[in-house]
Design a protein around this motif. Structure first.
Motif, PDB file in Angstrom:
ATOM      1  N   THR A 132       0.841  -1.191   0.000  1.00 23.12           N
ATOM      2  CA  THR A 132       0.000   0.000   0.000  1.00 23.12           C
ATOM      3  C   THR A 132       0.880   1.245   0.000  1.00 23.12           C
ATOM      4  OG1 THR A 132      -0.096   0.274   2.402  1.00 23.12           O
ATOM      5  CG2 THR A 132      -1.704  -1.244   1.416  1.00 23.12           C
ATOM      6  N   GLY A 133       0.232   2.383   0.028  1.00 25.34           N
ATOM      7  CA  GLY A 133       0.964   3.644   0.082  1.00 25.34           C
ATOM      8  C   GLY A 133       1.780   3.803   1.356  1.00 25.34           C
ATOM      9  N   SER A 134       1.449   3.051   2.393  1.00 29.50           N
ATOM     10  CA  SER A 134       2.193   3.184   3.651  1.00 29.50           C
ATOM     11  C   SER A 134       3.320   2.164   3.799  1.00 29.50           C
ATOM     12  CB  SER A 134       1.238   3.053   4.844  1.00 29.50           C
ATOM     13  OG  SER A 134       0.743   1.736   4.941  1.00 29.50           O
ATOM     14  N   THR A 135       3.512   1.305   2.831  1.00 28.40           N
ATOM     15  CA  THR A 135       4.533   0.256   2.950  1.00 28.40           C
ATOM     16  C   THR A 135       5.929   0.847   3.170  1.00 28.40           C
ATOM     17  OG1 THR A 135       3.224  -1.260   1.597  1.00 28.40           O
ATOM     18  CG2 THR A 135       5.569  -1.758   1.834  1.00 28.40           C
ATOM     19  N   ALA A 136       6.309   1.828   2.373  1.00 28.81           N
ATOM     20  CA  ALA A 136       7.644   2.432   2.519  1.00 28.81           C
ATOM     21  C   ALA A 136       7.771   3.165   3.851  1.00 28.81           C
ATOM     22  CB  ALA A 136       7.923   3.386   1.361  1.00 28.81           C
ATOM     23  N   ILE A 137       6.680   3.779   4.297  1.00 24.39           N
ATOM     24  CA  ILE A 137       6.694   4.479   5.591  1.00 24.39           C
ATOM     25  C   ILE A 137       6.893   3.476   6.727  1.00 24.39           C
ATOM     26  CG2 ILE A 137       5.306   5.852   7.197  1.00 24.39           C
ATOM     27  CD1 ILE A 137       3.903   6.959   4.584  1.00 24.39           C
TER      28      ILE A 137
ATOM     29  N   ILE B 252       8.079 -10.702  -4.772  1.00 22.52           N
ATOM     30  CA  ILE B 252       7.921  -9.827  -3.607  1.00 22.52           C
ATOM     31  C   ILE B 252       8.158  -8.366  -3.986  1.00 22.52           C
ATOM     32  CG2 ILE B 252       8.899  -9.254  -1.346  1.00 22.52           C
ATOM     33  CD1 ILE B 252       9.419 -12.367  -1.077  1.00 22.52           C
ATOM     34  N   VAL B 253       9.284  -8.098  -4.617  1.00 20.35           N
ATOM     35  CA  VAL B 253       9.598  -6.729  -5.028  1.00 20.35           C
ATOM     36  C   VAL B 253       8.630  -6.274  -6.123  1.00 20.35           C
ATOM     37  CG1 VAL B 253      11.364  -5.223  -6.031  1.00 20.35           C
ATOM     38  CG2 VAL B 253      12.006  -6.923  -4.319  1.00 20.35           C
ATOM     39  N   GLY B 254       8.280  -7.170  -7.021  1.00 19.58           N
ATOM     40  CA  GLY B 254       7.329  -6.838  -8.087  1.00 19.58           C
ATOM     41  C   GLY B 254       5.979  -6.410  -7.551  1.00 19.58           C
ATOM     42  N   LEU B 255       5.532  -7.050  -6.492  1.00 19.53           N
ATOM     43  CA  LEU B 255       4.269  -6.665  -5.872  1.00 19.53           C
ATOM     44  C   LEU B 255       4.362  -5.236  -5.346  1.00 19.53           C
ATOM     45  CD1 LEU B 255       1.417  -7.292  -4.760  1.00 19.53           C
ATOM     46  CD2 LEU B 255       2.551  -8.086  -2.682  1.00 19.53           C
ATOM     47  N   TYR B 256       5.449  -4.917  -4.675  1.00 19.23           N
ATOM     48  CA  TYR B 256       5.614  -3.570  -4.142  1.00 19.23           C
ATOM     49  C   TYR B 256       5.725  -2.545  -5.270  1.00 19.23           C
ATOM     50  CZ  TYR B 256       7.407   0.600  -2.052  1.00 19.23           C
ATOM     51  OH  TYR B 256       7.579   1.908  -1.706  1.00 19.23           O
ATOM     52  N   LEU B 257       6.572  -2.814  -6.241  1.00 18.63           N
ATOM     53  CA  LEU B 257       6.767  -1.849  -7.326  1.00 18.63           C
ATOM     54  C   LEU B 257       5.552  -1.716  -8.215  1.00 18.63           C
ATOM     55  CD1 LEU B 257      10.465  -2.567  -8.313  1.00 18.63           C
ATOM     56  CD2 LEU B 257       9.558  -0.679  -6.932  1.00 18.63           C
ATOM     57  N   GLY B 258       4.774  -2.775  -8.334  1.00 18.90           N
ATOM     58  CA  GLY B 258       3.541  -2.703  -9.116  1.00 18.90           C
ATOM     59  C   GLY B 258       2.574  -1.692  -8.542  1.00 18.90           C
ATOM     60  N   ASN B 259       2.662  -1.464  -7.257  1.00 14.97           N
ATOM     61  CA  ASN B 259       1.812  -0.495  -6.576  1.00 14.97           C
ATOM     62  C   ASN B 259       2.284   0.936  -6.844  1.00 14.97           C
ATOM     63  OD1 ASN B 259      -0.368   0.055  -4.728  1.00 14.97           O
ATOM     64  ND2 ASN B 259       1.174   0.615  -3.222  1.00 14.97           N
TER      65      ASN B 259
ATOM     66  N   HIS C   3      14.500   1.681   9.818  1.00 14.02           N
ATOM     67  CA  HIS C   3      15.287   2.913   9.787  1.00 14.02           C
ATOM     68  C   HIS C   3      16.114   3.044   8.515  1.00 14.02           C
ATOM     69  CE1 HIS C   3      13.963   3.178  13.904  1.00 14.02           C
ATOM     70  NE2 HIS C   3      14.469   1.975  14.111  1.00 14.02           N
ATOM     71  N   GLN C   4      15.513   2.634   7.395  1.00 13.39           N
ATOM     72  CA  GLN C   4      16.150   2.758   6.083  1.00 13.39           C
ATOM     73  C   GLN C   4      15.101   3.225   5.079  1.00 13.39           C
ATOM     74  OE1 GLN C   4      17.383  -1.378   5.573  1.00 13.39           O
ATOM     75  NE2 GLN C   4      19.507  -0.724   5.664  1.00 13.39           N
ATOM     76  N   ASP C   5      15.557   3.942   4.067  1.00 15.87           N
ATOM     77  CA  ASP C   5      14.674   4.365   2.989  1.00 15.87           C
ATOM     78  C   ASP C   5      14.534   3.205   2.010  1.00 15.87           C
ATOM     79  OD1 ASP C   5      13.874   5.379   0.369  1.00 15.87           O
ATOM     80  OD2 ASP C   5      14.058   7.364   1.285  1.00 15.87           O
ATOM     81  N   LEU C   6      13.319   2.690   1.868  1.00 13.28           N
ATOM     82  CA  LEU C   6      13.077   1.505   1.037  1.00 13.28           C
ATOM     83  C   LEU C   6      13.504   1.712  -0.408  1.00 13.28           C
ATOM     84  CD1 LEU C   6      11.977  -1.329   0.650  1.00 13.28           C
ATOM     85  CD2 LEU C   6       9.686  -0.342   0.435  1.00 13.28           C
ATOM     86  N   MET C   7      13.206   2.865  -0.980  1.00 15.54           N
ATOM     87  CA  MET C   7      13.551   3.075  -2.389  1.00 15.54           C
ATOM     88  C   MET C   7      15.066   3.130  -2.594  1.00 15.54           C
ATOM     89  SD  MET C   7      10.724   2.732  -3.758  1.00 15.54           S
ATOM     90  CE  MET C   7      11.198   3.002  -5.438  1.00 15.54           C
ATOM     91  N   VAL C   8      15.797   3.644  -1.622  1.00 17.86           N
ATOM     92  CA  VAL C   8      17.257   3.682  -1.724  1.00 17.86           C
ATOM     93  C   VAL C   8      17.823   2.265  -1.710  1.00 17.86           C
ATOM     94  CG1 VAL C   8      19.393   4.362  -0.536  1.00 17.86           C
ATOM     95  CG2 VAL C   8      17.516   6.003  -0.771  1.00 17.86           C
ATOM     96  N   VAL C   9      17.361   1.425  -0.787  1.00 15.99           N
ATOM     97  CA  VAL C   9      17.905   0.064  -0.722  1.00 15.99           C
ATOM     98  C   VAL C   9      17.441  -0.776  -1.907  1.00 15.99           C
ATOM     99  CG1 VAL C   9      18.347   0.036   1.754  1.00 15.99           C
ATOM    100  CG2 VAL C   9      16.137  -0.710   0.920  1.00 15.99           C
ATOM    101  N   LEU C  10      16.237  -0.539  -2.418  1.00 20.24           N
ATOM    102  CA  LEU C  10      15.797  -1.263  -3.618  1.00 20.24           C
ATOM    103  C   LEU C  10      16.620  -0.846  -4.826  1.00 20.24           C
ATOM    104  CD1 LEU C  10      11.896  -1.394  -3.366  1.00 20.24           C
ATOM    105  CD2 LEU C  10      13.513  -3.288  -3.134  1.00 20.24           C
ATOM    106  N   ASN C  11      16.966   0.429  -4.915  1.00 23.97           N
ATOM    107  CA  ASN C  11      17.802   0.893  -6.013  1.00 23.97           C
ATOM    108  C   ASN C  11      19.178   0.250  -5.955  1.00 23.97           C
ATOM    109  OD1 ASN C  11      18.330   2.508  -8.352  1.00 23.97           O
ATOM    110  ND2 ASN C  11      19.526   3.867  -7.037  1.00 23.97           N
ATOM    111  N   LYS C  12      19.742   0.121  -4.754  1.00 22.33           N
ATOM    112  CA  LYS C  12      21.039  -0.552  -4.596  1.00 22.33           C
ATOM    113  C   LYS C  12      20.931  -2.022  -4.986  1.00 22.33           C
ATOM    114  CE  LYS C  12      23.221   2.272  -1.049  1.00 22.33           C
ATOM    115  NZ  LYS C  12      23.762   2.290   0.320  1.00 22.33           N
TER     116      LYS C  12
END
Length: 112
Positions: free
Chosen positions: A21-26, A100-107, A33-42
């Motif tokens: 959902t929209g709150s998953t990264a939050i 797993i990642v595809g589900l998140y990014l699909g959102n 204590h990590q930014d999800l998009m930063v670690v996914l990009n890495k």
């Protein structure tokens, strides 16, 4: 977005619910204590970086599973995550990284 995956646990195959959902990264940031998009990009740059945390898949799966199971999201912590991850057979979550990642990014993709 919602899906169910059959994953291998130490007790055999089990179906797990996952919700992005929209709150998953939050929630990810609150617990780990990590930014999800930063670690996914890495993670996406895996072959270009020595500083990759492949545990991001496990942690993302945990957050999305807890969301789908309607758990108290404010009670989540690293110790509960480790207990949750202990049930899986070896690298099971990593082997299902694309789902797993595809589900998140699909959102995150716009339909417009």
């Amino acid at each position: 977005m919602y899906t169910e995956l059959s994953l291998k646990t130490l007790d055999g195959d089990k179906t797990f619910k996952f919700l992005a959902t929209g709150s998953t990264a939050i929630r990810y940031r609150q617990v780990f204590h990590q930014d999800l998009m930063v670690v996914l990009n890495k993670l996406q740059q895996l072959e270009k970086s020595d500083d990759v945390d492949t545990g991001v898949v496990d942690r993302l799966a945990y957050i999305m599973n807890m969301q789908a199971e309607k758990q108290d999201m404010n009670a989540l912590n690293n110790d509960l995550f480790i207990g949750w991850a202990d049930q899986f057979d070896g690298m099971e979550l990593f082997k299902n990284m694309d789902k797993i990642v595809g589900l998140y990014l699909g959102n995150k993709f716009s339909g417009s």
